[in-house]
Design an enzyme around this catalytic site. Structure first.
Site, short mmCIF file in Angstrom:
data_model
loop_
_atom_site.label_atom_id
_atom_site.label_comp_id
_atom_site.label_asym_id
_atom_site.label_seq_id
_atom_site.Cartn_x
_atom_site.Cartn_y
_atom_site.Cartn_z
CB THR A 70 -0.81 0.04 1.10
OG1 THR A 70 -1.82 -1.01 1.15
CG2 THR A 70 -1.78 1.22 1.19
CG PHE A 117 0.29 4.54 3.64
CD1 PHE A 117 -1.03 4.87 4.43
CD2 PHE A 117 0.86 3.53 3.42
CE1 PHE A 117 -1.32 3.68 4.96
CE2 PHE A 117 0.25 2.45 3.87
CZ PHE A 117 -0.85 2.30 4.66
#
Length: 360
Positions: free
Chosen positions: A257, A259
């Site tokens: 992921t 960010f």
């Protein structure tokens, strides 16, 4: 003659004392730096400066410590020293134990003031209001794609992106026991449920899946009922004293992921060019034939690489879209500056979301 364990421990104790003395000397200098920054009104935290210090240290590293471990140690040293200058308040999706918290610690170090929030909207509100200097939000997952709410919030927010963190995400099934037997409900953030849907269908096909505000909240709920489980990080398991009933249940073994680190421009202006930069922007064009092709033409003309292109509905009722684009390079570079100038002329809406060093 080989030294015995006792002698080696004496050596380590002596070296630790020397390290502590040097670290405190560094901290004293950092406090003086903080006073100068206060007088000059310059930002206390500068990610480009952190990156420069770590890169210099890595260039002089002769081992046996690996460069990635040296980077982790120095990031913590700089984080602790910065806390003496001026503690950095960082907002993220809470509670404690979320991957957002882990991303914040990876970027800033652990010596931050934690500001856990109940939603992405609250992260943006908190950073905009100044309750926290920075916010950390997920923007893209390698399995499920973009995090739509984060993109929607970036569209109209005064915050801009000043950094990014790419985190390897390992989802674990947590509960009060270490067995898969007797589970009735699994709680997790909708993104995590989607990233683990294959495993859940195979191993827990009849178990109810319920969305939680965050994975850490799902793990907290799992502490309240023996038939409930949560999908969360190893960090959450440790903090909540939960058993790991199943490790790494995400469908993609290399699940990552990305960010974004956001703040107000007056908190930290756009970082200068580092040589490995990304420029993120959002644009819209009038709905006409060839419009999308036209906005890509300046990038080709000026030799600017595009690393991401996503569309989101403009919600105007006219089938219009916003396009989120990531470009390789910094606006201070001539070819990027020229491409952005030409692109802006073609757009009905144009906004640079941020310019920042890319995460390796």
């Amino acid at each position: 003659m080989t030294a015995n364990l006792g002698d080696l421990r004496v050596q380590i104790d002596a070296l630790d004392k020397q390290l502590l003395t040097l670290l405190n000397q560094r901290a004293l200098v950092a406090e003086q730096v903080g006073e100068v920054k206060k007088r000059e009104g310059t930002p206390f935290f500068r990610p480009d400066r952190v990156a420069q210090v770590i890169e210099k240290i890595q260039q002089t590293n002769q081992g046996p410590l690996k460069n990635e471990h040296v980077a982790a140690v120095w990031r913590e040293i700089m984080s602790a020293c910065l806390a003496l200058e001026s503690p950095v308040r960082v907002a993220y999706l809470g509670p404690s134990g979320t991957f957002s918290e882990e991303a914040a610690v990876q970027f800033f170090g652990s010596s931050i003031e934690h500001v856990p929030c109940t939603s992405f909207d609250e992260v943006f509100r908190t950073a905009t209001a100044g309750t926290a200097e920075f916010g950390v939000v997920p923007v893209e997952n390698s399995t499920e794609g973009v995090v739509s709410r984060s993109l929607d919030l970036l569209l109209h927010s005064p915050l801009h992106i000043v950094g990014e963190v790419s985190l390897m995400v390992r989802h674990n099934l947590l509960r009060l026991s270490d067995s898969l037997e007797g589970i009735e409900v699994v709680f997790a953030h909708p993104q995590a449920l989607a990233q683990c849907q294959g495993w859940l269908t195979t191993h827990l096909p009849h178990v109810e899946r319920r969305a939680a505000s965050s994975n850490a909240e799902g793990a907290r709920l799992a502490t309240t009922h023996p038939a409930w489980a949560g999908i969360a990080s190893a960090r959450a398991a440790s903090q909540l004293s939960l058993h790991t009933a199943a490790h790494a249940i995400q469908d993609d073994a290399f699940n990552r992921t990305r960010f974004a680190v956001v703040c107000l421009p007056q908190t930290l202006p756009a970082p200068p060019a580092s040589g490995k930069d990304c420029t993120s922007l959002v644009v819209s064009v009038r709905n006409r034939p060839g419009a999308v092709h036209d906005i890509l033409a300046p990038l080709k003309t000026h030799g600017v690489s595009m690393t991401r292109f996503e569309s989101r509905p403009a919600r105007s009722g006219q089938w219009e879209y916003y396009f989120y684009i990531d470009l390789k390079g910094h606006p201070s570079q001539h070819h990027v500056k020229a491409a952005l100038a030409d692109l802006q002329q073609l757009c009905a809406f144009y906004k640079v979301l941020g310019t920042y060093p890319v995460n390796d």
